[in-house]
Structures are given as C-alpha cells and as structure tokens.
Write a protein that holds these residues in place. Structure first.
Motif, PDB file in Angstrom:
ATOM      1  N   SER A  67       0.844  -1.174  -0.066  1.00  0.00           N
ATOM      2  CA  SER A  67      -0.201   0.013  -0.078  1.00  0.00           C
ATOM      3  C   SER A  67       0.799   1.294   0.064  1.00  0.00           C
ATOM      4  O   SER A  67       2.092   1.331   0.685  1.00  0.00           O
ATOM      5  CB  SER A  67      -0.953  -0.173   1.233  1.00  0.00           C
ATOM      6  N   PRO A  68       0.576   2.181  -0.818  1.00  0.00           N
ATOM      7  CA  PRO A  68       1.581   3.597  -0.895  1.00  0.00           C
ATOM      8  C   PRO A  68       1.145   4.353   0.366  1.00  0.00           C
ATOM      9  O   PRO A  68       1.959   5.325   0.508  1.00  0.00           O
ATOM     10  CB  PRO A  68       0.869   4.192  -2.109  1.00  0.00           C
ATOM     11  N   VAL A  69       0.254   4.096   1.302  1.00  0.00           N
ATOM     12  CA  VAL A  69       0.110   4.887   2.397  1.00  0.00           C
ATOM     13  C   VAL A  69       0.101   4.382   3.771  1.00  0.00           C
ATOM     14  O   VAL A  69      -0.268   4.500   4.771  1.00  0.00           O
ATOM     15  CB  VAL A  69      -1.460   5.411   2.245  1.00  0.00           C
ATOM     16  N   VAL A  70       1.094   3.309   3.780  1.00  0.00           N
ATOM     17  CA  VAL A  70       1.565   2.601   5.098  1.00  0.00           C
ATOM     18  C   VAL A  70       3.093   2.427   5.232  1.00  0.00           C
ATOM     19  O   VAL A  70       3.624   2.632   3.868  1.00  0.00           O
ATOM     20  CB  VAL A  70       0.736   1.299   5.387  1.00  0.00           C
ATOM     21  N   LEU A 110      -2.705 -10.070   7.386  1.00  0.00           N
ATOM     22  CA  LEU A 110      -2.067  -8.915   7.128  1.00  0.00           C
ATOM     23  C   LEU A 110      -1.564  -8.280   8.737  1.00  0.00           C
ATOM     24  O   LEU A 110      -2.521  -8.023   9.490  1.00  0.00           O
ATOM     25  CB  LEU A 110      -2.351  -8.176   6.173  1.00  0.00           C
ATOM     26  N   MET A 111      -0.174  -7.719   8.591  1.00  0.00           N
ATOM     27  CA  MET A 111       0.139  -7.133   9.822  1.00  0.00           C
ATOM     28  C   MET A 111       0.684  -5.812   9.020  1.00  0.00           C
ATOM     29  O   MET A 111       1.338  -5.707   8.047  1.00  0.00           O
ATOM     30  CB  MET A 111       1.339  -7.664  10.554  1.00  0.00           C
ATOM     31  N   ILE A 112      -0.080  -4.531   9.476  1.00  0.00           N
ATOM     32  CA  ILE A 112      -0.086  -3.263   8.776  1.00  0.00           C
ATOM     33  C   ILE A 112       0.473  -2.378   9.773  1.00  0.00           C
ATOM     34  O   ILE A 112       0.021  -1.894  10.488  1.00  0.00           O
ATOM     35  CB  ILE A 112      -1.246  -3.017   7.961  1.00  0.00           C
ATOM     36  N   TRP A 113       1.753  -1.849   9.259  1.00  0.00           N
ATOM     37  CA  TRP A 113       2.383  -0.744  10.158  1.00  0.00           C
ATOM     38  C   TRP A 113       2.135   0.721   9.530  1.00  0.00           C
ATOM     39  O   TRP A 113       2.438   0.817   8.408  1.00  0.00           O
ATOM     40  CB  TRP A 113       3.890  -1.056  10.381  1.00  0.00           C
ATOM     41  N   GLY A 114       2.023   1.678  10.355  1.00  0.00           N
ATOM     42  CA  GLY A 114       2.076   3.073  10.044  1.00  0.00           C
ATOM     43  C   GLY A 114       1.173   3.558   8.989  1.00  0.00           C
ATOM     44  O   GLY A 114       1.417   3.863   7.930  1.00  0.00           O
ATOM     45  N   ILE A 115      -0.269   3.003   9.382  1.00  0.00           N
ATOM     46  CA  ILE A 115      -1.174   3.558   8.387  1.00  0.00           C
ATOM     47  C   ILE A 115      -1.256   5.301   8.506  1.00  0.00           C
ATOM     48  O   ILE A 115      -1.576   5.512   9.315  1.00  0.00           O
ATOM     49  CB  ILE A 115      -2.741   2.891   8.549  1.00  0.00           C
ATOM     50  N   ASN A 116      -1.198   5.772   7.132  1.00  0.00           N
ATOM     51  CA  ASN A 116      -1.567   7.175   7.241  1.00  0.00           C
ATOM     52  C   ASN A 116      -2.745   7.588   7.756  1.00  0.00           C
ATOM     53  O   ASN A 116      -3.948   6.994   7.499  1.00  0.00           O
ATOM     54  CB  ASN A 116      -1.616   7.409   5.589  1.00  0.00           C
ATOM     55  N   PHE A 131       0.351 -11.227  -7.338  1.00  0.00           N
ATOM     56  CA  PHE A 131       0.202 -12.655  -7.676  1.00  0.00           C
ATOM     57  C   PHE A 131       1.366 -12.977  -8.409  1.00  0.00           C
ATOM     58  O   PHE A 131       2.001 -12.359  -9.334  1.00  0.00           O
ATOM     59  CB  PHE A 131      -1.106 -12.916  -8.337  1.00  0.00           C
ATOM     60  N   SER A 132       1.636 -14.371  -8.278  1.00  0.00           N
ATOM     61  CA  SER A 132       2.701 -14.928  -9.237  1.00  0.00           C
ATOM     62  C   SER A 132       2.672 -14.922 -10.689  1.00  0.00           C
ATOM     63  O   SER A 132       3.440 -15.070 -11.373  1.00  0.00           O
ATOM     64  CB  SER A 132       3.036 -16.350  -8.747  1.00  0.00           C
ATOM     65  N   ASN A 133       1.248 -14.746 -11.273  1.00  0.00           N
ATOM     66  CA  ASN A 133       1.194 -14.663 -12.592  1.00  0.00           C
ATOM     67  C   ASN A 133       1.214 -13.339 -13.332  1.00  0.00           C
ATOM     68  O   ASN A 133       0.909 -13.039 -14.291  1.00  0.00           O
ATOM     69  CB  ASN A 133      -0.172 -15.457 -12.939  1.00  0.00           C
ATOM     70  N   GLY A 134       1.681 -12.347 -12.190  1.00  0.00           N
ATOM     71  CA  GLY A 134       1.786 -11.002 -12.843  1.00  0.00           C
ATOM     72  C   GLY A 134       0.558 -10.267 -12.299  1.00  0.00           C
ATOM     73  O   GLY A 134       0.704  -8.786 -12.782  1.00  0.00           O
ATOM     74  N   ASP A 135      -0.607 -10.811 -12.230  1.00  0.00           N
ATOM     75  CA  ASP A 135      -1.719  -9.774 -11.785  1.00  0.00           C
ATOM     76  C   ASP A 135      -1.307  -9.039 -10.488  1.00  0.00           C
ATOM     77  O   ASP A 135      -0.886  -9.378  -9.690  1.00  0.00           O
ATOM     78  CB  ASP A 135      -2.968 -10.654 -11.632  1.00  0.00           C
ATOM     79  N   ARG A 136      -2.188  -7.817 -10.558  1.00  0.00           N
ATOM     80  CA  ARG A 136      -2.022  -6.781  -9.627  1.00  0.00           C
ATOM     81  C   ARG A 136      -3.308  -6.457  -9.393  1.00  0.00           C
ATOM     82  O   ARG A 136      -3.755  -5.747 -10.290  1.00  0.00           O
ATOM     83  CB  ARG A 136      -1.036  -5.619  -9.764  1.00  0.00           C
ATOM     84  N   ILE A 137      -3.802  -6.810  -8.115  1.00  0.00           N
ATOM     85  CA  ILE A 137      -5.077  -6.247  -7.952  1.00  0.00           C
ATOM     86  C   ILE A 137      -5.287  -5.255  -6.774  1.00  0.00           C
ATOM     87  O   ILE A 137      -4.944  -5.715  -5.758  1.00  0.00           O
ATOM     88  CB  ILE A 137      -6.135  -7.406  -7.484  1.00  0.00           C
ATOM     89  N   ILE A 138      -5.940  -4.117  -7.308  1.00  0.00           N
ATOM     90  CA  ILE A 138      -6.063  -3.160  -6.187  1.00  0.00           C
ATOM     91  C   ILE A 138      -7.457  -3.003  -5.508  1.00  0.00           C
ATOM     92  O   ILE A 138      -8.552  -3.151  -6.410  1.00  0.00           O
ATOM     93  CB  ILE A 138      -5.894  -1.608  -6.908  1.00  0.00           C
ATOM     94  N   TYR A 139      -7.530  -2.847  -4.213  1.00  0.00           N
ATOM     95  CA  TYR A 139      -8.834  -3.061  -3.696  1.00  0.00           C
ATOM     96  C   TYR A 139      -8.701  -2.190  -2.218  1.00  0.00           C
ATOM     97  O   TYR A 139      -7.759  -2.334  -1.727  1.00  0.00           O
ATOM     98  CB  TYR A 139      -9.201  -4.554  -3.055  1.00  0.00           C
ATOM     99  N   ASP A 140      -9.724  -1.346  -2.071  1.00  0.00           N
ATOM    100  CA  ASP A 140     -10.052  -0.586  -0.838  1.00  0.00           C
ATOM    101  C   ASP A 140     -10.519  -1.204   0.213  1.00  0.00           C
ATOM    102  O   ASP A 140     -11.511  -1.498   0.195  1.00  0.00           O
ATOM    103  CB  ASP A 140     -10.550   0.753  -1.260  1.00  0.00           C
ATOM    104  N   ALA A 141      -9.723  -1.457   1.124  1.00  0.00           N
ATOM    105  CA  ALA A 141      -9.993  -2.156   2.421  1.00  0.00           C
ATOM    106  C   ALA A 141     -11.000  -1.499   3.158  1.00  0.00           C
ATOM    107  O   ALA A 141     -10.318  -0.050   3.399  1.00  0.00           O
ATOM    108  CB  ALA A 141      -8.848  -2.983   3.104  1.00  0.00           C
TER     109      ALA A 141
END
Length: 160
Positions: A67-70, A110-116, A131-141
């Motif tokens: 994540s770009p914000v942690v 997941l262990m997530i440190w330093g959330i903005n 993922f190992s096949n090259g896929d990148r999935i973006i999802y807002d938790a």
C-alpha cells in the motif's frame, strides 16, 4: 424412422452445439473482495488486515500485499503450537484454481504498520495484491476501529 445419414448429422450438430455452449461459459477470474482492516489501539503496534482471494482458472500464489499509504505490510499466520497461539510470517500463499482462500482473525492475516492518518479518517485503505502470474489487484479495504468486528454485510466490502 430417420435415415442413418440424418441421425449422424443430428448427432454431430447436437455435439457441436454442446461444445459451443461449453466454450461460452465465462472463465473464472482471479479477484479479491471482503477486505477490511482492524486498527490497532496503539499506533506503535500493527493493525490487522483480512480479505478473501477467489482463485481463477489457474493455480497462483499471492506473493505480497502493498500500500502506498503505510510503512509496511507483512503476511502472517496464527497457529496453535503446544497449546499456545503463535504467529509466524509467511512469504507467499497458494491460491488453487477455482478455490477461495480467506485471511481471517485467528488464521492468515496482514500485519500493517504506520497507516496514514488521512486514510484512517477516510475509512478506506488502498491495498495492492501481487500474484505470481503477474496480476496486481487493487482493492480498498474498509477500516474498522479498534475492537470492532468485521463489517456486518458484504455491502460494506465495496472496494472494487
């Protein structure tokens, strides 16, 4: 009674139609949903993240979550050892084809440190699943406050 040539033609057409319809079935797609984060009560300790990965047509591995914000995201798994709960880091997770793998309290997470702080106010945390096949999935938790449980309904898991 139909002539043999007509029966063969009918059988061939029926077989062709069956194969055509089977080919039209939608392929199973790799995707992530139901992602949520329970904030830690202490900013010096990590928050926990949970989600479900739905396997596609081929086996893959979840290699990492970023994540770009942690400050940092690690995958861990809780397990019983000698009557005590322990936790250990995991490097990747197998996602078998057409199978769901859930990261949930008491298991993989997941262990997530330093959330903005702005993300905490907004109530959503963007996660990228690699993922190992090259896929990148973006999802807002969905971000939940310390002590809150999982979001009550699937409607709250609206990160697509």
């Amino acid at each position: 009674m139909l002539p043999a040539s007509t029966k063969c033609l009918s059988a061939a057409l029926l077989l062709g139609l069956t194969l055509l319809l089977a080919a039209c079935a939608p392929a199973k797609v790799l995707y992530v949903d139901q992602a949520w984060v329970r904030l830690s009560a202490n900013d010096d300790t990590p928050s926990a993240g949970y989600f479900t990965v739905h396997g596609g047509e081929e086996d893959v591995r979840l290699l990492s979550v970023i994540s770009p914000v942690v400050l940092r995201v690690d995958m861990h798994e809780s397990m019983q050892k000698g009557g005590m709960m322990s936790m250990q880091p995991i490097n990747s997770v197998e996602i078998p084809a057409r199978t769901d793998v859930t990261f949930a309290p008491g298991g993989k997470h997941l262990m997530i440190w330093g959330i903005n702080a702005a993300m905490k106010q907004q109530g959503k945390l963007p996660l990228t699943f690699i993922f190992s096949n090259g896929d990148r999935i973006i999802y807002d938790a969905v971000i939940r406050k310390p002590g809150d449980g999982a979001p009550a309904s699937k409607d709250e898991h609206d990160g697509h």
